[in-house]
Scaffold this motif. Structure first.
Motif, PDB file in Angstrom:
ATOM      1  N   GLY A  76     -87.155 -34.965 -90.666  1.00  0.00           N
ATOM      2  CA  GLY A  76     -88.446 -35.331 -90.940  1.00  0.00           C
ATOM      3  C   GLY A  76     -88.986 -36.265 -92.085  1.00  0.00           C
ATOM      4  N   PRO A  77     -90.380 -37.059 -92.287  1.00  0.00           N
ATOM      5  CA  PRO A  77     -90.175 -37.664 -93.601  1.00  0.00           C
ATOM      6  C   PRO A  77     -89.385 -37.263 -94.873  1.00  0.00           C
ATOM      7  CG  PRO A  77     -92.568 -37.187 -92.423  1.00  0.00           C
ATOM      8  CD  PRO A  77     -92.049 -36.258 -92.339  1.00  0.00           C
ATOM      9  N   ALA A  78     -89.519 -36.282 -95.002  1.00  0.00           N
ATOM     10  CA  ALA A  78     -89.032 -35.447 -96.489  1.00  0.00           C
ATOM     11  C   ALA A  78     -87.726 -35.161 -96.229  1.00  0.00           C
ATOM     12  CB  ALA A  78     -89.788 -34.207 -97.062  1.00  0.00           C
ATOM     13  N   ALA A  79     -86.604 -35.803 -95.299  1.00  0.00           N
ATOM     14  CA  ALA A  79     -85.999 -35.558 -95.564  1.00  0.00           C
ATOM     15  C   ALA A  79     -85.095 -36.837 -95.394  1.00  0.00           C
ATOM     16  CB  ALA A  79     -85.131 -34.330 -93.584  1.00  0.00           C
ATOM     17  N   ALA A  80     -85.423 -37.481 -95.005  1.00  0.00           N
ATOM     18  CA  ALA A  80     -85.281 -39.214 -95.057  1.00  0.00           C
ATOM     19  C   ALA A  80     -85.311 -39.433 -96.339  1.00  0.00           C
ATOM     20  CB  ALA A  80     -86.659 -39.771 -93.918  1.00  0.00           C
ATOM     21  N   VAL A  81     -86.490 -38.945 -96.666  1.00  0.00           N
ATOM     22  CA  VAL A  81     -87.180 -39.770 -98.378  1.00  0.00           C
ATOM     23  C   VAL A  81     -85.718 -38.926 -99.505  1.00  0.00           C
ATOM     24  CG1 VAL A  81     -88.176 -39.272-100.832  1.00  0.00           C
ATOM     25  CG2 VAL A  81     -89.601 -40.191 -98.213  1.00  0.00           C
ATOM     26  N   ASP A  82     -84.954 -37.135 -98.501  1.00  0.00           N
ATOM     27  CA  ASP A  82     -83.732 -37.439 -99.892  1.00  0.00           C
ATOM     28  C   ASP A  82     -82.703 -38.271 -99.443  1.00  0.00           C
ATOM     29  OD1 ASP A  82     -85.665 -35.199-100.782  1.00  0.00           O
ATOM     30  OD2 ASP A  82     -84.993 -33.534 -99.394  1.00  0.00           O
ATOM     31  N   ARG A  83     -82.339 -38.627 -97.930  1.00  0.00           N
ATOM     32  CA  ARG A  83     -81.489 -39.444 -97.563  1.00  0.00           C
ATOM     33  C   ARG A  83     -81.782 -40.644 -98.643  1.00  0.00           C
ATOM     34  NH1 ARG A  83     -80.398 -36.315 -92.186  1.00  0.00           N
ATOM     35  NH2 ARG A  83     -80.310 -34.574 -91.858  1.00  0.00           N
ATOM     36  N   ASN A  85     -82.882 -41.088-101.332  1.00  0.00           N
ATOM     37  CA  ASN A  85     -82.505 -41.317-102.281  1.00  0.00           C
ATOM     38  C   ASN A  85     -80.969 -40.728-102.285  1.00  0.00           C
ATOM     39  OD1 ASN A  85     -85.084 -42.085-103.496  1.00  0.00           O
ATOM     40  ND2 ASN A  85     -85.764 -39.731-103.163  1.00  0.00           N
ATOM     41  N   LEU A  86     -80.509 -40.163-101.843  1.00  0.00           N
ATOM     42  CA  LEU A  86     -79.117 -39.613-102.094  1.00  0.00           C
ATOM     43  C   LEU A  86     -78.146 -41.057-102.132  1.00  0.00           C
ATOM     44  CD1 LEU A  86     -76.577 -38.145-103.147  1.00  0.00           C
ATOM     45  CD2 LEU A  86     -76.445 -36.894 -99.743  1.00  0.00           C
ATOM     46  N   HIS A  87     -78.585 -41.774-100.847  1.00  0.00           N
ATOM     47  CA  HIS A  87     -77.861 -43.254-101.026  1.00  0.00           C
ATOM     48  C   HIS A  87     -78.405 -44.102-101.932  1.00  0.00           C
ATOM     49  CE1 HIS A  87     -76.787 -46.887 -99.258  1.00  0.00           C
ATOM     50  NE2 HIS A  87     -77.963 -47.015 -99.202  1.00  0.00           N
ATOM     51  N   LEU A  88     -79.655 -44.311-102.185  1.00  0.00           N
ATOM     52  CA  LEU A  88     -79.886 -44.708-102.908  1.00  0.00           C
ATOM     53  C   LEU A  88     -79.032 -44.917-104.802  1.00  0.00           C
ATOM     54  CD1 LEU A  88     -82.987 -45.949-102.792  1.00  0.00           C
ATOM     55  CD2 LEU A  88     -81.191 -47.714-101.984  1.00  0.00           C
ATOM     56  N   SER A  89     -79.054 -43.760-105.198  1.00  0.00           N
ATOM     57  CA  SER A  89     -78.294 -43.268-106.568  1.00  0.00           C
ATOM     58  C   SER A  89     -76.436 -42.974-106.224  1.00  0.00           C
ATOM     59  CB  SER A  89     -78.256 -41.530-106.701  1.00  0.00           C
ATOM     60  OG  SER A  89     -77.636 -40.741-104.943  1.00  0.00           O
ATOM     61  N   ARG A  90     -75.920 -44.069-105.040  1.00  0.00           N
ATOM     62  CA  ARG A  90     -75.026 -44.199-105.142  1.00  0.00           C
ATOM     63  C   ARG A  90     -74.290 -45.504-105.192  1.00  0.00           C
ATOM     64  NH1 ARG A  90     -73.785 -40.058-100.592  1.00  0.00           N
ATOM     65  NH2 ARG A  90     -72.998 -38.173-101.646  1.00  0.00           N
ATOM     66  N   THR A  91     -75.635 -46.332-105.370  1.00  0.00           N
ATOM     67  CA  THR A  91     -75.537 -48.115-104.960  1.00  0.00           C
ATOM     68  C   THR A  91     -76.054 -48.628-105.871  1.00  0.00           C
ATOM     69  OG1 THR A  91     -76.038 -47.330-102.580  1.00  0.00           O
ATOM     70  CG2 THR A  91     -77.039 -49.588-103.527  1.00  0.00           C
ATOM     71  N   ARG A  92     -74.819 -49.595-106.527  1.00  0.00           N
ATOM     72  CA  ARG A  92     -75.082 -50.275-107.542  1.00  0.00           C
ATOM     73  C   ARG A  92     -76.491 -51.390-107.166  1.00  0.00           C
ATOM     74  NH1 ARG A  92     -71.584 -54.990-109.912  1.00  0.00           N
ATOM     75  NH2 ARG A  92     -71.718 -55.422-107.677  1.00  0.00           N
ATOM     76  N   ILE A  93     -77.934 -51.656-107.820  1.00  0.00           N
ATOM     77  CA  ILE A  93     -78.341 -51.827-107.115  1.00  0.00           C
ATOM     78  C   ILE A  93     -79.244 -53.528-108.247  1.00  0.00           C
ATOM     79  CG2 ILE A  93     -81.110 -52.728-106.516  1.00  0.00           C
ATOM     80  CD1 ILE A  93     -80.781 -50.024-105.051  1.00  0.00           C
ATOM     81  N   THR A  94     -79.097 -54.457-108.442  1.00  0.00           N
ATOM     82  CA  THR A  94     -79.571 -55.205-109.129  1.00  0.00           C
ATOM     83  C   THR A  94     -80.021 -56.311-108.184  1.00  0.00           C
ATOM     84  OG1 THR A  94     -77.398 -55.830-110.525  1.00  0.00           O
ATOM     85  CG2 THR A  94     -78.756 -57.413-110.583  1.00  0.00           C
TER      86      THR A  94
END
Length: 184
Positions: A76-83, A85-94
């Motif tokens: 569902g969308p809530a699980a997708a958001v969690d996943r 967010n977890l991915h982005l927290s591990r990603t270096r974004i510039t």
């Protein structure tokens, strides 16, 4: 909902990356085994800012596709958001503005000199995040043909696409339905 050029390209790249995995292949083969396979993927998606592909990139990109697959197949969308967010927290974004290859000014989410996996993780992760922010989670689909597990992004206006490719799976299923109707 039409997506902007960058978002459409990133979403197509992430779906194609996922579809190189054995789990989504019709015959269970991995389409991302060699550096040549990875270089072909980079060329096919015109991944910018990557001077060369290294052996370490292959394993890193292969592990990235399972992360993206878990987002596409979220319950569902809530699980997708969690996943995401977890991915982005591990990603270096510039984030930075750029113009290249004849494209107008747009945003890249990876820094200069980023590795291939950093580039894909950032650009594709942000594209998935934007899709979720726009309330379009249901556009992340898995093909409904019984013998196909490929993923795709439904870009149809009315969100009605159900097959990864209308010329292969769609046509095959329509022909099968037609033949079944003719038998009765």
């Amino acid at each position: 909902m039409p997506f902007g050029h960058d978002m459409a390209c990133s979403l197509a790249a992430v779906a194609d990356l996922i579809n190189t995995a054995p789990e989504t292949s019709s015959d269970g083969t991995d389409a991302l085994v060699t550096l040549d396979d990875l270089e072909a993927y980079v060329r096919r998606h015109k991944v910018s800012g990557v001077a060369e592909v290294h052996p370490a990139d292959l394993d890193q990109v292969r592990s990235l596709r399972s992360t993206f697959y878990s987002i596409f197949t979220s319950p569902g969308p809530a699980a997708a958001v969690d996943r995401v967010n977890l991915h982005l927290s591990r990603t270096r974004i510039t984030a930075r503005l750029t113009e290249h290859d004849g494209y107008p000014l747009h945003v890249h989410y990876f820094g200069p000199g980023a590795s291939l996996v950093e580039h894909l993780a950032a650009d594709c992760g942000v594209a998935l995040a934007h899709l979720l922010v726009q309330g379009e989670w249901e556009r992340l689909r898995t093909c409904t043909a019984p013998d196909c597990a490929k993923v795709f992004v439904d870009e149809s206006r009315n969100r009605s696409r159900v097959y990864c490719d209308s010329r292969t799976c769609g046509n095959r299923m329509h022909v099968a339905a037609y033949r079944a109707r003719r038998r009765t």
